[in-house]
Enzyme design. Structure first.
Site, PDB file in Angstrom:
ATOM      1  N   GLU A 446       0.831  -1.226   0.000  1.00  0.00           N
ATOM      2  CA  GLU A 446       0.000   0.000   0.000  1.00  0.00           C
ATOM      3  C   GLU A 446       0.855   1.260   0.000  1.00  0.00           C
ATOM      4  OE1 GLU A 446      -2.901   0.019  -0.732  1.00  0.00           O
ATOM      5  OE2 GLU A 446      -3.437  -2.054  -0.328  1.00  0.00           O
TER       6      GLU A 446
HETATM    7  C1  LIG Z   1       2.859  -9.851   0.196  1.00  0.00           C
HETATM    8  C2  LIG Z   1       2.645  -8.744  -0.769  1.00  0.00           C
HETATM    9  C3  LIG Z   1       1.366  -8.414  -1.165  1.00  0.00           C
HETATM   10  C4  LIG Z   1       1.167  -7.402  -2.103  1.00  0.00           C
HETATM   11  N1  LIG Z   1      -0.107  -7.141  -2.559  1.00  0.00           N
HETATM   12  C5  LIG Z   1      -0.254  -6.299  -3.620  1.00  0.00           C
HETATM   13  C6  LIG Z   1      -1.531  -6.165  -4.261  1.00  0.00           C
HETATM   14  O1  LIG Z   1      -2.523  -6.775  -3.864  1.00  0.00           O
HETATM   15  N2  LIG Z   1      -1.611  -5.365  -5.349  1.00  0.00           N
HETATM   16  C7  LIG Z   1      -0.538  -4.675  -5.848  1.00  0.00           C
HETATM   17  O2  LIG Z   1      -0.685  -3.985  -6.831  1.00  0.00           O
HETATM   18  N3  LIG Z   1       0.677  -4.779  -5.240  1.00  0.00           N
HETATM   19  C8  LIG Z   1       0.846  -5.564  -4.153  1.00  0.00           C
HETATM   20  N4  LIG Z   1       2.070  -5.690  -3.554  1.00  0.00           N
HETATM   21  C9  LIG Z   1       3.190  -4.925  -4.055  1.00  0.00           C
HETATM   22  C10 LIG Z   1       3.588  -3.804  -3.111  1.00  0.00           C
HETATM   23  O3  LIG Z   1       2.634  -2.791  -3.112  1.00  0.00           O
HETATM   24  C11 LIG Z   1       4.990  -3.334  -3.549  1.00  0.00           C
HETATM   25  O4  LIG Z   1       5.897  -4.353  -3.139  1.00  0.00           O
HETATM   26  C12 LIG Z   1       5.360  -2.004  -2.942  1.00  0.00           C
HETATM   27  O5  LIG Z   1       4.585  -0.982  -3.508  1.00  0.00           O
HETATM   28  C13 LIG Z   1       6.838  -1.673  -3.148  1.00  0.00           C
HETATM   29  O6  LIG Z   1       7.215  -1.855  -4.478  1.00  0.00           O
HETATM   30  P1  LIG Z   1       8.496  -2.746  -4.818  1.00  0.00           P
HETATM   31  O7  LIG Z   1       8.359  -4.036  -4.099  1.00  0.00           O
HETATM   32  O8  LIG Z   1       8.660  -2.794  -6.275  1.00  0.00           O
HETATM   33  O9  LIG Z   1       9.694  -1.997  -4.159  1.00  0.00           O
HETATM   34  P2  LIG Z   1      10.510  -0.771  -4.795  1.00  0.00           P
HETATM   35  O10 LIG Z   1       9.558   0.226  -5.340  1.00  0.00           O
HETATM   36  O11 LIG Z   1      11.557  -1.305  -5.698  1.00  0.00           O
HETATM   37  O12 LIG Z   1      11.175  -0.153  -3.498  1.00  0.00           O
HETATM   38  C14 LIG Z   1      12.359  -0.676  -2.905  1.00  0.00           C
HETATM   39  C15 LIG Z   1      12.858   0.351  -1.864  1.00  0.00           C
HETATM   40  O13 LIG Z   1      13.174   1.575  -2.526  1.00  0.00           O
HETATM   41  C16 LIG Z   1      12.404   2.632  -1.976  1.00  0.00           C
HETATM   42  N5  LIG Z   1      12.016   3.546  -3.072  1.00  0.00           N
HETATM   43  C17 LIG Z   1      11.445   3.215  -4.247  1.00  0.00           C
HETATM   44  N6  LIG Z   1      11.224   4.328  -4.972  1.00  0.00           N
HETATM   45  C18 LIG Z   1      11.653   5.365  -4.247  1.00  0.00           C
HETATM   46  C19 LIG Z   1      11.686   6.789  -4.450  1.00  0.00           C
HETATM   47  N7  LIG Z   1      11.211   7.340  -5.550  1.00  0.00           N
HETATM   48  N8  LIG Z   1      12.207   7.551  -3.464  1.00  0.00           N
HETATM   49  C20 LIG Z   1      12.684   7.001  -2.339  1.00  0.00           C
HETATM   50  N9  LIG Z   1      12.674   5.676  -2.084  1.00  0.00           N
HETATM   51  C21 LIG Z   1      12.166   4.874  -3.033  1.00  0.00           C
HETATM   52  C22 LIG Z   1      11.209   2.004  -1.322  1.00  0.00           C
HETATM   53  O14 LIG Z   1      10.662   2.816  -0.283  1.00  0.00           O
HETATM   54  C23 LIG Z   1      11.808   0.691  -0.817  1.00  0.00           C
HETATM   55  O15 LIG Z   1      12.446   0.908   0.414  1.00  0.00           O
HETATM   56  C24 LIG Z   1       2.280  -6.677  -2.589  1.00  0.00           C
HETATM   57  C25 LIG Z   1       3.572  -6.997  -2.167  1.00  0.00           C
HETATM   58  C26 LIG Z   1       3.770  -8.021  -1.286  1.00  0.00           C
HETATM   59  C27 LIG Z   1       5.185  -8.380  -0.899  1.00  0.00           C
END
Ligand SMILES: Cc1cc2nc3c(=O)[nH]c(=O)nc-3n(C[C@H](O)[C@H](O)[C@H](O)COP(=O)(O)OP(=O)(O)OC[C@H]3O[C@@H](n4cnc5c(N)ncnc54)[C@H](O)[C@@H]3O)c2cc1C
Length: 608
Positions: A446
């Site tokens: 989220e």
């Molecule tokens: C168990 C689980 C359930 C989920 N359920 C859903 C779902 O139902 N629907 C859905 O759509 N998604 C879902 N997600 C996805 C989830 O919303 C994402 O994992 C989350 O938004 C983070 O994206 P990412 O994993 O690609 O991490 P990244 O975006 O790659 O982030 C990695 C790190 O970098 C930081 N970061 C990234 N961009 C920036 C920036 N611009 N500035 C500063 N810091 C930054 C982040 O804060 C984090 O610490 C789920 C994930 C999991 C693990």
């Protein structure tokens, strides 16, 4: 199949907050909550708590052990989940705050969220399926056409169908605007959908006849970034009964919430995936999704609160029971009797720390949901516009706090609970290791907690020209002024006043940075600022509870059974004021130093 149910909730605290602190009863018995009175609310809470103990709690550990399986392209949920789903919708728990027009009970949102505390806390994994379904149904209800509402919403509210929220793609996590799933309009007005979504909670399961996916996608000539995203309804089975081209490419094997399926979904692998635009205008997807996300973020705060609360209550029981060592007062006497570990000062510190934080999180959450109920009541009764703006402004401010602080705290409270148990807490024999694993995801999905912090400092502080945050400051200042001479709490209330001053000064620092070309400083301390504001809010609300408790104590006889509860309120508030709140001013000092080390360190210097 069933496993031991460890779930515990604090019904007394919920009732105290609803009626003694936040005066929910003043909204009841009149529109839009005309059918609800205090007795009904209490009865629902008691019944819901009993219900989750029977239906949710016993399949929490077993669901974690078993996990989900993917068999021939179909996800199978753990044993007992299908029965729980059926029982949940038969009991009508998901529609407490839903309009009567859709078969709901039109109750206060706050009540629905407290019931959700019991649901999430007793089985976090399971509750994700119906909670996301409800969120998806609400989006269609809010933005869909009449036809879409008729086709999808009733079956999602009655549990025949489920729903999901599909934003994330391999290259588009926090950066939702990089989403590349395509939506090409067909001659019949529907859209061909093609793309891959990952990490989709409830992306597939075998509890419902159909799953209605809310898919963010991009039409061919849409502008780049989030402005060019549209939201589509993509059912697993189309309304005409034919299967849609949605395939499950895999499910994730996770640290926690193992019974919640997290699926990789491929839309249009055979060029035959059909979706409908929600509403009638393209490129509105992000604002529509935000509507859902606001509620989903409150939901994540509740997830954190619910697990943290049960972790605390379980650790408390364990500490009362487990004997180890003698009292510190008899430390020289090797023959002194062994005492329950709750007698040891450090265990008491951990327990009081958890109590204060859990009860503070609950107060923060209810403060937020009560503002939402006020908005709803004022809007439906033609209430004062300025009042609506005030309450909505506080909702907007408190959402990132509830999500991010609630989730970070939940994980650390669960870790403290393990510490209280000692080695036993690390074992699967007790519930706290699962709580800790389940809780970690709350700070990630989220929108990660840093995204929440940037939302707070980059957007929410400036909303309505800063009027929302000023109204917040005024509310805290009014409480401090009204209670600064309180007989037992004045010292603690003075600390709150200092925290509020430090918070305001730091807000000013952000304005300087924004205006003075030092934008890059903002993200270095945004999380810290969110923590400062959350601690100030929690400190304020705990002290407000203590003031109420002191007044109640003054009227109770020496042996009254409620004395311990109210005394607990005083101690929790004082503990937080003396041990946590001074950190707000200390953090303001840190921010004032404008430390740039994390900006200046060259990438190569992170490792030798
Ligand atoms: C168990 C689980 C359930 C989920 N359920 C859903 C779902 O139902 N629907 C859905 O759509 N998604 C879902 N997600 C996805 C989830 O919303 C994402 O994992 C989350 O938004 C983070 O994206 P990412 O994993 O690609 O991490 P990244 O975006 O790659 O982030 C990695 C790190 O970098 C930081 N970061 C990234 N961009 C920036 C920036 N611009 N500035 C500063 N810091 C930054 C982040 O804060 C984090 O610490 C789920 C994930 C999991 C693990």
């Amino acid at each position: 199949m069933a496993s031991q149910n460890y779930y515990k909730a604090n019904l007394r605290d919920v009732q105290f907050l609803l009626f003694e602190q936040f005066k929910l009863d003043e909204l009841l018995g009149k529109e839009p909550y005309a059918n609800w009175g205090k007795d009904e609310v209490i009865a629902v809470l008691e019944e819901a708590y009993g219900w989750v103990q029977k239906h949710y709690g016993p399949i929490n550990r077993s669901g974690d052990d078993e996990g989900c399986r993917l068999e021939n392209g179909q996800v199978r949920v753990p044993k007992g989940f299908k029965e729980a789903w059926k029982a949940l919708f038969e009991a009508g728990w998901r529609t407490l705050a839903v309009d009567e027009k859709y078969g709901g009970q039109a109750g206060p949102f706050t009540l629905a969220m407290m019931v959700d505390e019991f649901m999430c806390g007793s089985n976090t994994s399971f509750n994700m399926y119906p909670a996301l379904t409800q969120g998806a149904a609400e989006v269609i209800l809010t933005f869909g056409t009449e036809d879409e509402i008729k086709t999808y919403v009733p079956n999602m509210f009655n549990g025949k169908w489920a729903g999901t929220m599909c934003l994330t793609e391999p290259q588009a996590g926090s950066d939702v605007g990089s989403c590349t799933t395509q939506a090409v309009k067909r001659p019949d007005g529907q859209y061909n959908i093609k793309g891959t979504k990952i990490f989709i909670s409830g992306g597939d399961q075998d509890m419902t006849e159909n799953i209605i996916h809310m898919v963010l996608a991009r039409t061919p000539d849409a502008p780049p970034g989030t402005k060019g995203l549209s939201l589509f309804i993509v059912p697993k089975v189309r309304p005409d009964g034919k299967p849609n081209d949605v395939t499950v490419a895999g499910i994730e094997h996770k640290m926690g919430i193992r019974a919640s399926s997290t699926a990789q979904l491929v839309f249009g692998d055979n060029d035959n995936c059909i979706g409908e635009l929600i509403g009638e205008t393209e490129n509105k997807g992000m604002s529509q999704m935000f509507h859902l996300m606001n509620y989903a973020r409150i939901g994540v705060g509740i997830q954190g609160l619910s697990i943290a609360s049960s972790a605390y209550l379980n650790a408390l029981d364990y500490a009362r029971d487990r004997k180890q060592g003698s009292s510190i007062k008899q430390w020289k006497d090797a023959t002194a009797p062994r005492v329950p570990i709750i007698e040891h000062p450090d265990v008491r510190r951990m327990l009081l720390d958890m109590k204060a934080r859990v009860e503070g999180l609950r107060a923060l959450t209810i403060k937020l949901t009560m503002h939402l109920d006020h908005v709803n009541a004022l809007e439906k009764t033609g209430g004062d516009k300025a009042q609506i703006e005030y309450h909505q402004g506080q909702v907007d401010l408190l959402v990132p706090l509830t999500k991010a602080y609630g989730s970070d705290q939940a994980f650390s409270i669960c870790a403290t609970a393990i510490q209280v148990y000692g080695g036993a807490g690390y074992l699967k024999d007790w519930p706290v290791e699962q709580y800790c694993r389940d809780a970690k995801i709350f700070s990630i999905y989220e929108g990660t907690n840093h995204i929440q912090a940037m939302d707070l400092v980059g957007r929410k502080l400036m909303q309505r020209g800063g009027a929302n945050v000023q109204a917040f400051g005024k509310d805290v200042a009014a409480f401090v002024a009204a209670n600064k001479d309180h007989a037992t709490l004045k010292d603690a209330i003075a600390v709150l006043g200092q925290a509020m001053e430090a918070l305001t000064a730091t807000g000013g620092k952000f304005m300087q940075w924004f205006g003075g070309g030092k934008m890059e400083m903002v993200p270095t301390v945004a999380n810290r600022f969110l923590e400062m504001m959350s601690e100030t809010t929690v400190g304020w609300l705990l002290l407000e509870q203590a003031v109420i408790a002191e007044a109640a104590l003054a009227k109770l006889g020496a042996d009254h059974p409620d004395r311990a509860f109210y005394e607990g309120k005083r101690y929790a508030a004082q503990y937080f004021a003396y041990n946590v709140l001074p950190g707000v001013a200390a953090k303001a000092q840190l921010i004032g130093r404008e430390d740039r080390t994390m900006l200046d360190i060259p990438a190569a210097a992170f490792a030798p």
